[in-house]
Write a protein that holds these residues in place. Sequence first.
Motif, short mmCIF file in Angstrom:
data_model
loop_
_atom_site.label_atom_id
_atom_site.label_comp_id
_atom_site.label_asym_id
_atom_site.label_seq_id
_atom_site.Cartn_x
_atom_site.Cartn_y
_atom_site.Cartn_z
N VAL A 76 14.63 -12.27 5.10
CA VAL A 76 14.25 -13.78 4.90
C VAL A 76 14.96 -14.53 4.68
N GLN A 77 15.57 -15.22 3.70
CA GLN A 77 16.26 -16.03 3.09
C GLN A 77 17.02 -16.77 4.40
N SER A 78 17.55 -15.68 5.43
CA SER A 78 18.17 -16.26 6.15
C SER A 78 17.46 -17.74 6.77
N VAL A 79 15.94 -17.08 7.08
CA VAL A 79 15.17 -17.52 8.06
C VAL A 79 14.90 -18.98 7.71
N VAL A 80 14.23 -18.97 6.20
CA VAL A 80 13.07 -19.72 5.51
C VAL A 80 13.56 -20.09 4.22
N PRO A 81 14.59 -20.44 3.80
CA PRO A 81 15.66 -19.54 2.37
C PRO A 81 14.63 -20.49 1.29
N ASN A 82 13.99 -21.12 1.31
CA ASN A 82 13.18 -21.71 0.30
C ASN A 82 11.53 -20.88 0.15
N SER A 103 4.75 -20.30 9.23
CA SER A 103 4.44 -20.58 10.43
C SER A 103 4.53 -19.98 11.52
N ASN A 104 4.08 -20.18 12.66
CA ASN A 104 4.19 -18.91 13.60
C ASN A 104 5.04 -17.87 14.09
N ASP A 105 5.81 -19.66 14.32
CA ASP A 105 7.25 -19.51 14.36
C ASP A 105 8.73 -19.06 13.57
N GLU A 106 7.79 -18.85 12.36
CA GLU A 106 9.10 -18.66 11.41
C GLU A 106 8.35 -17.28 11.15
N THR A 107 7.35 -16.70 11.41
CA THR A 107 6.84 -15.79 10.67
C THR A 107 7.72 -14.61 12.13
N GLN A 108 7.26 -15.40 14.12
CA GLN A 108 8.57 -14.54 14.89
C GLN A 108 10.08 -13.91 14.68
N ARG A 109 10.32 -15.64 13.56
CA ARG A 109 12.54 -15.28 13.74
C ARG A 109 12.28 -14.15 12.40
N VAL A 110 11.24 -14.78 11.42
CA VAL A 110 11.58 -13.45 10.25
C VAL A 110 11.48 -12.20 10.40
N SER A 111 10.77 -11.84 11.90
CA SER A 111 10.21 -10.19 12.49
C SER A 111 11.33 -10.21 13.42
N GLU A 112 11.88 -11.08 14.10
CA GLU A 112 13.41 -10.36 14.45
C GLU A 112 14.98 -10.21 13.55
N ALA A 113 14.65 -10.99 12.56
CA ALA A 113 15.72 -11.27 11.23
C ALA A 113 15.40 -9.72 11.13
N LEU A 114 14.93 -9.33 10.14
CA LEU A 114 14.26 -7.91 10.05
C LEU A 114 14.74 -7.52 10.54
N ALA A 115 14.33 -7.26 11.85
CA ALA A 115 14.58 -6.49 13.12
C ALA A 115 16.13 -5.63 13.09
N GLU A 116 16.44 -6.55 13.28
CA GLU A 116 18.43 -7.19 12.96
C GLU A 116 19.10 -6.30 11.56
#
Length: 329
Positions: A76-82, A103-116
């Motif tokens: 999560v911190q890698s996508v949204v540091p704060n 945001s929708n974009d952050e949610t999508q990127r966090v989901s991808e980061a968690l899966a990875e």
Amino acid sequence: MRSMSQVGNDLYTGKTSFPFVGRRRLWFLIGAVLVIASALVPLFRPIEFSIEFTGGSQFTINELTNPDQAIATSAVQSVVPNAETRVTTVGADSVRVQTDQMSNDETQRVSEALAEAYNVPAADVTSSFIGPSWGEGVTRQSLWGLVIFLTLTFVILALYFRTWKMSAAAIIGVVDVLVVTVGIYAVFGFPISPAAVIGFLTILAYSLYDITVVFDKIRENTRDDGEISARTFGESVNLAVNQTLIRSINTTVVAILPTGAILFIGAFWLGAQTLTDISLSIFVGTIVAAYSTLFLAAPLYSLFREGEAKVKASDARVRSARERAVVEA
């Protein structure tokens, strides 16, 4: 060394007596310090509320072979540091991540980061969003439920005991339990969730049950206070509390043992956050309720009644009779 049954018998007959009423100024002082401290704690360490109250985003990662919470935090911190992140283990193979609103974009990127990060398919990561308006609704309904509960309790107890003073003492004791329990939550950083609120309401019911049993004995002891009584009103109240002391201790121990077991299993074995939240609030509140009934509610009722003309006359007669007995001896 006396056995527990001997101690209980001595407490019941008055041979042994703990000064719940006689030293009430000390207990009231301690109680006031605890309440004031509990009320001031949020000024220095704000109460943490779960996502259901504040709103935010939630991610659940399933089918994990290594449900390490640190992996989720780093992802999560890698996508949204704060981002404010709260990670809990759910069962043996799932992790739940709660964050502030994204945001929708952050949610999508966090989901991808968690899966990875966990090396699982994207389908094993689910996301959901809880709006702040829903959290406000939950908070409002909880507060209304508390107000209605306390109001109905005051009326019912006043009718049952046939005196508003006993009802008022009981309500003050219940509110003390709630304030101190929430203060403990704030001190240790325990988050308040809907499950914790359910636990608080359960504790209020337990506290009322404990108070009602003690007050029933007080009413029994003070009912005949008058011309034939050899005790002052405060002594009758103190005797009643001592007579129910062993029962209160046993009830408290019996209540916290299974609750503590559920807390341990939920927190350290199953990783079930709902079990942890509800059992933690009940565990803490049960202990606080036992203290409040014995050291605050009962002595407070005695204080309320001792100013009545009838009670003052009876107490004066008892003290006068004792003084005459001392002189004659």
